[in-house]
Design a protein around this motif. Structure first.
Motif, PDB file in Angstrom:
ATOM      1  N   ALA A 160       0.995  -1.250  -0.069  1.00 32.01           N
ATOM      2  CA  ALA A 160      -0.042  -0.203   0.061  1.00 32.01           C
ATOM      3  C   ALA A 160       0.917   1.290  -0.042  1.00 32.01           C
ATOM      4  CB  ALA A 160      -0.891   0.058   1.084  1.00 32.01           C
ATOM      5  N   ASN A 199       0.158   3.631  -2.845  1.00 31.84           N
ATOM      6  CA  ASN A 199      -0.362   4.974  -2.837  1.00 31.84           C
ATOM      7  C   ASN A 199       0.356   6.258  -3.369  1.00 31.84           C
ATOM      8  OD1 ASN A 199      -2.674   4.254  -1.653  1.00 31.84           O
ATOM      9  ND2 ASN A 199      -2.566   5.519   0.044  1.00 31.84           N
ATOM     10  N   TYR A 206      -2.187  -0.453   9.028  1.00 27.81           N
ATOM     11  CA  TYR A 206      -2.373  -0.671   7.665  1.00 27.81           C
ATOM     12  C   TYR A 206      -2.495   0.692   6.946  1.00 27.81           C
ATOM     13  CZ  TYR A 206      -4.230  -1.186   2.710  1.00 27.81           C
ATOM     14  OH  TYR A 206      -4.550  -1.034   1.507  1.00 27.81           O
ATOM     15  N   SER A 207      -3.687   1.437   7.538  1.00 29.47           N
ATOM     16  CA  SER A 207      -3.926   2.619   7.002  1.00 29.47           C
ATOM     17  C   SER A 207      -2.672   3.874   7.189  1.00 29.47           C
ATOM     18  CB  SER A 207      -5.149   3.354   7.581  1.00 29.47           C
ATOM     19  OG  SER A 207      -6.243   2.330   7.163  1.00 29.47           O
ATOM     20  N   ARG A 220      -0.132   3.339   4.559  1.00 29.73           N
ATOM     21  CA  ARG A 220      -1.100   3.723   3.471  1.00 29.73           C
ATOM     22  C   ARG A 220      -1.017   5.279   3.399  1.00 29.73           C
ATOM     23  NH1 ARG A 220      -6.667   3.972   1.777  1.00 29.73           N
ATOM     24  NH2 ARG A 220      -7.072   3.447   3.900  1.00 29.73           N
TER      25      ARG A 220
END
Length: 407
Positions: free
Chosen positions: A217, A221, A335-336, A339
């Motif tokens: 990610a 991104n 995770y975010s 990301r």
């Protein structure tokens, strides 16, 4: 298919309240896209300074994601959602009233804090409250993401025709409505709260599967936000033209995330879907590099990119939800965070490369970054084997709830 199969669109009022707020929150990502050139002109800012509107927002969003699960486990999901929405209202209003690009950059950082509190908690809330299982919830969440990302640039273009301040005032109104909707409709007894340790998201990144997906990610991104945040400059359109272009981009993203991705995921392994979509996105970015001097061709590349992005977004979200046995809020936050930090790098880097080496170079770098994301999946495929083996049942469920009782 049985007529009793639940439909993804038949949800409790509280789910729709959070989903609506998600739409508005995601509108904030693309809202400033059409007004970037106008902000640069009005506030006498360089393109690099203007792109920091994305970076400050995404850096703070990413870093704050690491503590949102710790906060929500102590004050509850509803309170966390309301604090996040309230912060977005306040800081978007301050952006609208700002008189310098530095002030807007700073207030966008505060907006990012509210966004982090809201977004990470919203996904867990929808998953917990939606009927039809986690796959239905993910489809609904991705639908909200797609709609928000599509409408954001269009609204930004419409309101930005009058003034660059208009889109920010628009967010104030819409987020205030979302605040009231969550306050009134998110009811019912609060589930028992188990405090999550502050270190949980940091330790979660030590999980091999989650680490592979986070690395994927991160590089993906860079491609995503190069396409979104840098493209308004070489397009050379006014606010409405940029808004319409990225409305088409967002519609494509929404269509593939809600309808196409579940079909692909039912027929292919999850990692195979990613290894199909990521190289396609890289090719699209490299074509954009070659076509950067043709507005029509660049528009086509942007819209095609949206179609591919929708597939990748849904596949990655499903993978993260299935990768570990950690609480969903912890896995999502960890995770975010990575990301969004990847996305924060892209806008100013693209603007710098544009002035240093030409308008096509940022797209080349973005394409290479997406190929690195694909390489992460290839190298980590064995680590993700349990996601592939577990996924067919979830994909079948997702496909079933998507069509509901239409058959």
């Amino acid at each position: 298919m049985s007529s009793t199969t639940p439909s993804v669109w038949k949800q409790p009022a509280q789910v729709w309240a959070v989903a609506f707020a998600c739409v508005v929150a995601f509108m904030g990502i693309g809202l400033v896209d059409p007004i970037l050139p106008a902000i640069a002109n009005s506030l006498k800012a360089t393109p690099v300074e203007t792109e920091l509107l994305f970076t400050s927002y995404l850096v703070v969003t990413g870093l704050a994601m690491l503590v949102t699960s710790w906060i929500s486990s102590r004050i509850g999901a509803k309170a966390t959602l309301l604090v996040g929405l309230g912060l977005i209202v306040v800081f978007s209003l301050l952006c609208a009233l700002s008189g310098s690009v530095d002030a807007v950059i700073g207030f966008r950082a505060g907006w990012g804090l509210g966004n982090a509190l809201f977004i990470s908690t919203a996904l867990a809330t929808i998953v917990g409250a939606a009927s039809g299982g986690s796959s239905a919830a993910i489809i609904l969440y991705e639908a909200a993401l797609g709609l928000g990302i599509a409408v954001g640039p269009l609204l930004g273009g419409i309101l930005g025709e009058a003034s660059w301040r208009g889109p920010f005032f628009g967010v104030v109104v819409l987020m205030a409505i979302a605040f009231v909707a969550v306050l009134v409709l998110l009811r019912g007894p609060s589930p028992a709260r188990t405090p999550i340790p502050f270190s949980a998201p940091f330790r979660a990144l030590g999980n091999p599967a989650l680490a592979v997906l986070a690395a994927t990610a991160l590089f993906y991104n860079i491609g995503f936000f190069t396409l979104l945040a840098f493209s308004p400059f070489p397009l050379g359109f006014g606010a409405m033209g940029i808004g319409l272009t990225f409305f088409g981009w967002g519609v494509g993203l929404a269509i593939t995330s809600v309808w196409v991705a579940p079909i692909l995921l039912r027929r292919m392994r999850l990692t195979s879907v990613l290894l199909l979509a990521l190289p396609l996105l890289a090719i699209d970015l490299l074509v954009a590099a070659l076509a950067v001097n043709s507005p029509a061709a660049l528009v086509a590349c942007i819209v095609v990119g949206g179609l591919v992005l929708g597939v990748v977004n849904t596949a990655l979200t499903e993978a993260v939800m299935e990768a570990t046995d950690l609480p969903r809020s912890v896995a999502s936050s960890a995770y975010s965070a990575v990301r969004f930090l990847g996305g924060a790098v892209a806008p100013p880097l693209a603007a710098f490369l544009w002035h240093a080496a030409g308008a096509g170079v940022p797209y080349v770098v973005a394409g290479v970054s997406v190929l690195i994301a694909a390489a992460c999946i290839v190298l980590g495929r064995r680590t993700l084997a349990h996601v592939d083996s577990a996924h067919p049942d979830a994909a079948d469920e997702g496909a079933a709830v998507l069509v509901g009782d239409a058959t």
